[in-house]
Design a protein around this motif. Structure first.
Motif, PDB file in Angstrom:
ATOM      1  N   TYR A  36       0.805  -1.218   0.000  1.00  0.00           N
ATOM      2  CA  TYR A  36       0.000   0.000   0.000  1.00  0.00           C
ATOM      3  C   TYR A  36       0.840   1.270   0.000  1.00  0.00           C
ATOM      4  N   ILE A  37       2.017   1.231   0.638  1.00  0.00           N
ATOM      5  CA  ILE A  37       2.820   2.465   0.539  1.00  0.00           C
ATOM      6  C   ILE A  37       3.479   2.577  -0.837  1.00  0.00           C
ATOM      7  N   THR A  38       3.805   1.432  -1.447  1.00  0.00           N
ATOM      8  CA  THR A  38       4.319   1.494  -2.817  1.00  0.00           C
ATOM      9  C   THR A  38       3.259   2.123  -3.718  1.00  0.00           C
ATOM     10  N   GLY A  39       2.015   1.771  -3.492  1.00  0.00           N
ATOM     11  CA  GLY A  39       0.915   2.352  -4.268  1.00  0.00           C
ATOM     12  C   GLY A  39       0.760   3.840  -4.002  1.00  0.00           C
ATOM     13  N   GLU A  40       0.913   4.236  -2.738  1.00  0.00           N
ATOM     14  CA  GLU A  40       0.746   5.648  -2.398  1.00  0.00           C
ATOM     15  C   GLU A  40       1.874   6.505  -2.951  1.00  0.00           C
ATOM     16  N   PHE A  46       9.728   4.324  -5.964  1.00  0.00           N
ATOM     17  CA  PHE A  46       9.693   4.092  -4.528  1.00  0.00           C
ATOM     18  C   PHE A  46      10.397   2.778  -4.173  1.00  0.00           C
ATOM     19  N   ILE A  47      10.162   1.759  -4.996  1.00  0.00           N
ATOM     20  CA  ILE A  47      10.790   0.453  -4.722  1.00  0.00           C
ATOM     21  C   ILE A  47      12.312   0.569  -4.785  1.00  0.00           C
ATOM     22  N   LEU A  48      12.801   1.346  -5.754  1.00  0.00           N
ATOM     23  CA  LEU A  48      14.260   1.523  -5.849  1.00  0.00           C
ATOM     24  C   LEU A  48      14.815   2.189  -4.581  1.00  0.00           C
ATOM     25  N   MET A  49      14.112   3.207  -4.096  1.00  0.00           N
ATOM     26  CA  MET A  49      14.565   3.875  -2.866  1.00  0.00           C
ATOM     27  C   MET A  49      14.559   2.877  -1.713  1.00  0.00           C
ATOM     28  N   TYR A  50      13.508   2.067  -1.687  1.00  0.00           N
ATOM     29  CA  TYR A  50      13.377   1.082  -0.619  1.00  0.00           C
ATOM     30  C   TYR A  50      14.550   0.097  -0.645  1.00  0.00           C
ATOM     31  N   LEU A  51      14.886  -0.388  -1.838  1.00  0.00           N
ATOM     32  CA  LEU A  51      15.987  -1.351  -1.949  1.00  0.00           C
ATOM     33  C   LEU A  51      17.307  -0.714  -1.499  1.00  0.00           C
ATOM     34  N   LEU A 266       8.687  -8.134  -2.536  1.00  0.00           N
ATOM     35  CA  LEU A 266       8.607  -7.906  -3.983  1.00  0.00           C
ATOM     36  C   LEU A 266       7.605  -8.867  -4.631  1.00  0.00           C
ATOM     37  N   ILE A 267       7.611 -10.111  -4.172  1.00  0.00           N
ATOM     38  CA  ILE A 267       6.665 -11.066  -4.758  1.00  0.00           C
ATOM     39  C   ILE A 267       5.233 -10.693  -4.372  1.00  0.00           C
ATOM     40  N   ALA A 268       5.071 -10.164  -3.168  1.00  0.00           N
ATOM     41  CA  ALA A 268       3.734  -9.696  -2.781  1.00  0.00           C
ATOM     42  C   ALA A 268       3.298  -8.571  -3.723  1.00  0.00           C
ATOM     43  N   GLY A 269       4.244  -7.710  -4.075  1.00  0.00           N
ATOM     44  CA  GLY A 269       3.942  -6.632  -5.028  1.00  0.00           C
ATOM     45  C   GLY A 269       3.478  -7.200  -6.359  1.00  0.00           C
ATOM     46  N   LEU A 270       4.170  -8.247  -6.806  1.00  0.00           N
ATOM     47  CA  LEU A 270       3.809  -8.881  -8.084  1.00  0.00           C
ATOM     48  C   LEU A 270       2.442  -9.560  -8.013  1.00  0.00           C
TER      49      LEU A 270
END
Ligand code: PHE
Length: 459
Positions: A36-40, A46-51, A266-270
């Motif tokens: 949900y935060i990736t969506g927001e 955002f994922i790149l920053m997270y990694l 990441l898999i949850a994102g997918l």
């Protein structure tokens, strides 16, 4: 079985340690909060920053917490007192205990949502419902005053049951089999989600970064979530570190936990975003995203009902293994510092957390109009009490992490740290020099910069 509160119960096998630490890390953070935060915050960027936050800050801080915990052989608060006697460092431990308390208060509420969804899946409530109806089901559930609190109570009672079972028997047994099973389920779901009509847009959302979305506020959210997801900045990994055997390789354990945790997120994102777009759900729908989206996928799958039941059961178990570690931080403090009986501390801590969480839960319903101010980006914004406390922990955890980094980098003796990391010279570690620089300078500076700019809007 007799349980002595004074002797520290260790993990019996290598798999046991990784399973328990990964069990703490993998939880609602990966499957509920990350999507949900990736969506927001707009997807791939955002994922790149997270990694980046995981690799540069999360991993070294995790290693540091393991070092502090295994050296001290005690709870987070006691560890600071023991390793830096007569200094105010113990306040870091206290802050961690307070943070753990706040997290488990709202965590229990969300975990209760998963229990309710097990029940909805068993009664086949998703079948034939439209995306709008499924959204409505979620909103009317979380905004009702009693139902979420009922399920939260059930979840907290389960957590107490496991914590009172002791470390080996309680934690190890549950996480070893069920976490790999959760991974398998997520992979199946991801395949199903990626093959629904209209999935391509969701895949692009996850993989094509839009760099205009790289704001300081997003970076703060990424950093806060890296700490949340890896269970860092409040003592959980310190407490677990104290249970890790002296012969184990701490660096290897930390890397494995970080990889497992990130892979699951990441898999949850997918599994979620292709479906979000395919079913016309708003990616920025907020904390309900997973609960609104996945039932659509289940409704369209062969054996969807069965999958839904298994999925929500596994999610609840993942939440349980994380909740145990949160509870452990607070309970160990009362046990070891005040000599309380384990059952007394566990039950009183659980009751107070449940009570606090029940109040926060009203922020999603009856009290949603009551908003508290929060300083973000130099501006005061307001949010309901439920969201307010989630946002607060996103800042408390990095602050805890900053203190852990400073403690290792500037307070403890360098040789003693290296001694602990190398198991008294038995391991040859190529990364020692890099770790030293990162933990002493890079990680604290990055956290401080992100913090100041995201809160006050300076830098
Ligand atoms: N890491 C857990 C999750 O992702 C939550 C957690 C945070 C557990 C902090 C312990 C400490 O769900």
């Amino acid at each position: 079985m007799t349980q002595q509160t004074t002797s520290r119960d260790g993990f019996s096998s290598r798999l046991g340690i990784i399973a328990a630490a990964a069990g703490s890390a993998i939880g609602l953070g990966n499957i509920w909060k990350f999507p949900y935060i990736t969506g927001e915050y707009g997807g791939a960027a955002f994922i790149l920053m997270y990694l980046g936050c995981i690799a540069l800050i999360g991993l070294p801080v995790m290693l540091s917490e393991f070092v502090i915990g295994r050296r001290a052989q005690t709870n987070a608060f006691g560890a600071f007192k023991k390793e830096a006697p007569g200094t105010p460092w113990f306040l870091t431990g206290i802050m961690g205990i307070i943070t753990a308390f706040i997290i488990l208060s709202f965590y229990g509420v969300v975990a209760g949502w998963t229990l309710h969804y097990i029940f909805l899946a068993i009664t086949n409530s998703f079948a034939g419902a439209s995306a709008d109806e499924l959204g409505g089901t979620f909103v009317s559930f979380i905004s009702s005053p009693g139902m979420p609190v009922f399920w939260q109570g059930v979840f907290m009672a389960l957590t107490v049951g496991v914590v009172l079972g002791g470390v080996k028997n309680g934690i190890e047994r549950y996480s070893k089999i069920l976490m790999p099973l959760l991974l398998v389920m997520l992979i199946i779901l991801a395949f199903r989600a990626m093959t629904v009509k209209g999935a391509a847009e969701g895949i692009a959302f996850l993989f094509k970064p839009d760099f205009s979305k790289l704001t300081m506020e997003a970076l703060m959210a990424a950093l806060g979530h890296a700490f949340f997801s890896l269970s860092l900045g409040m003592g959980a990994m310190m407490t677990y570190g104290s249970y890790i055997g002296k012969q184990e390789n701490l660096g290897k354990t930390a890397v494995q936990v970080c990889i497992a945790d990130t892979a699951i997120a990441l898999i949850a994102g997918l599994a979620i975003f292709p479906a979000v777009f395919a079913f016309g759900i708003e990616p920025s729908a907020g904390p309900g995203l997973v609960f609104i989206t996945l039932p659509n996928v289940f409704a369209q799958m062969a054996f969807g009902q069965l999958f839904a039941v298994i999925f929500f059961v596994l999610l609840a178990v993942a939440a349980l293994t994380s909740a145990i570690s949160l509870m452990e931080v607070v309970v160990a403090y009362f046990d070891e510092e005040f000599g309380w009986k384990r059952s007394t501390s566990t039950i009183s801590v659980a009751v107070s957390m449940t009570f606090t969480g029940a109040i926060l839960s009203q922020g999603n319903g009856a009290w949603s109009g009551f908003e508290l101010p929060f300083l973000l980006g130099g501006e005061v914004i307001t949010m309901n009490i439920f969201d307010w406390f989630i946002t607060l922990t996103d800042q408390l955890l990095p602050l805890g992490g900053l203190l852990v980094a400073l403690f290792i980098g500037w307070q403890l003796d360098r040789n003693e740290i290296e001694d602990e990391l190398t198991n008294h010279g038995k391991l040859k570690l190529a990364y020692l020099g890099a770790y030293r620089i990162v933990i002493k300078f890079i990680a604290p500076l990055l956290i401080a910069i992100v913090f100041l700019s995201a809160i006050f809007g300076i830098v």
